[in-house]
Design an enzyme around this catalytic site. Structure first.
Site, PDB file in Angstrom:
ATOM      1  CB  CYS A 142      38.179  41.488  41.285  1.00 11.70           C
ATOM      2  SG  CYS A 142      36.518  41.440  42.034  1.00 11.70           S
ATOM      3  CG  HIS A 235      39.755  41.385  45.681  1.00  6.69           C
ATOM      4  ND1 HIS A 235      40.568  42.220  44.953  1.00  6.69           N
ATOM      5  CD2 HIS A 235      38.487  41.683  45.305  1.00  6.69           C
ATOM      6  CE1 HIS A 235      39.839  43.004  44.174  1.00  6.69           C
ATOM      7  NE2 HIS A 235      38.570  42.687  44.363  1.00  6.69           N
ATOM      8  CD  GLU A 237      44.183  41.407  45.711  1.00 10.39           C
ATOM      9  OE1 GLU A 237      43.296  42.250  45.468  1.00 10.39           O
ATOM     10  OE2 GLU A 237      44.136  40.233  45.297  1.00 10.39           O
TER      11      GLU A 237
END
Length: 306
Positions: A142, A235, A237
């Site tokens: 990011c 993102h 994760e």
């Protein structure tokens, strides 16, 4: 194989409860295996949450991983207890003479600021330059991806008219990309950002490859020719409730925020969010560790960069 993290790191109990295999430091020292050393520069304010998210995806592979946490010395975290930072984090001066198989540079909530105005920018530049000779492959996430593209290639971020917020469909656009080996034709990824990187700016750089993107969210994955540097714009994760916490925080503060796209069933924020990105997130990190770290890094870790 498990991920090796400090026994008392808060993430350890969380991962144990989720049946993700972790290994104690004592047991790891008795195994005749060289684990992959992964350095995580955690720039997020919610340190413990981010540690857990990354430990979860890094630990869900057949490889033994040793995760080392890194903080900047030019900025002191205001949202995490000093005792936690002292117990589990190192500064760059403590690791600069070491070599690592892989490195993760996280995002940070400073995207509306010019890079040079970020308090730790010079230190981050030093770390990114160091990674070129001390790390086999570095994964930027990011804002970390935007910072990496700006530092290494002079590609600046641009503001969006409206916050990119939600779960968006993506496609692999580079045929044969091993980072996305095994991915479905369409896969979902969370995004939460106010800025972006223009596709044409990346495409103009000869040494960069665009691997995956979204019609709605733009670029997702960019890589150098041999994957020494990989830039991930979203993102993958994120936890199931990460966007919900951000949404309700801003909503309760009266800030302008729309319901995350493709997140709450029927866009009804009273319903439980749908997780549609977990399998692709695990595959992304598994592929990175396997193809760009494990199969590339030398057994003699000291020879990295030579």
């Amino acid at each position: 194989m498990p991920i090796k993290i400090p026994d008392t790191l808060p993430a350890a109990q969380t991962l144990h409860n989720e049946n993700i295999f972790t290994i104690t430091e004592q047991r790891a020292t008795t195994q005749d295996i060289r684990p992959l050393r992964i350095l995580v520069l955690n720039l997020m304010p919610t340190k413990i949450v981010t540690e857990t998210q990354l430990a979860r995806v890094l630990g869900n592979t057949p490889l033994q991983v040793e995760m080392e946490l890194l903080q900047t010395s030019t900025y002191v975290s205001k949202n995490t207890a000093p005792e936690h930072m002292l117990a589990f984090y190192k500064t760059f001066d403590q690791v600069r003479d070491q070599k690592f198989d892989g490195m993760v540079i996280t995002g940070a909530p400073v995207e509306n600021m010019p890079f040079e105005e970020v308090s730790y920018w010079q230190e981050l530049c030093e770390i990114m330059e160091w990674s070129k000779s001390h790390v086999t492959s570095t994964l930027h996430i990011c804002w970390g991806a935007q910072a990496g593209l700006y530092y290494h290639y002079g590609i600046d971020k641009v503001p969006l008219a409206e916050k990119m917020f939600g779960i968006f469909p993506h496609k692999v656009t580079h045929t044969g990309s091993i980072l996305f080996r095994g991915f479905d034709d369409v896969f979902m990824v969370p995004h939460s950002r106010h800025t972006t990187v223009r596709r044409e700016d990346v495409a103009a750089v000869k040494g960069l490859k665009i691997l995956a993107e979204s019609e709605e969210a733009g670029l997702f994955a960019v890589s150098t020719d041999k994957g020494r540097q990989i830039f991930i714009m979203g993102h993958a994760e994120y936890d199931a409730d990460t966007l919900a916490k951000e949404y309700f925080r801003d909503k309760n503060l009266g800030l302008p925020i729309h319901v995350p796209v493709n997140y709450f069933p029927g866009d009804d924020d009273t319903k439980t969010p749908r997780v549609t990105w977990r399998s692709s997130a695990n595959l992304l990190y598994s592929n990175w560790l396997n193809y760009f770290v494990y199969q590339t890094t030398p057994y003699d870790i000291g020879s990295i960069g030579k």
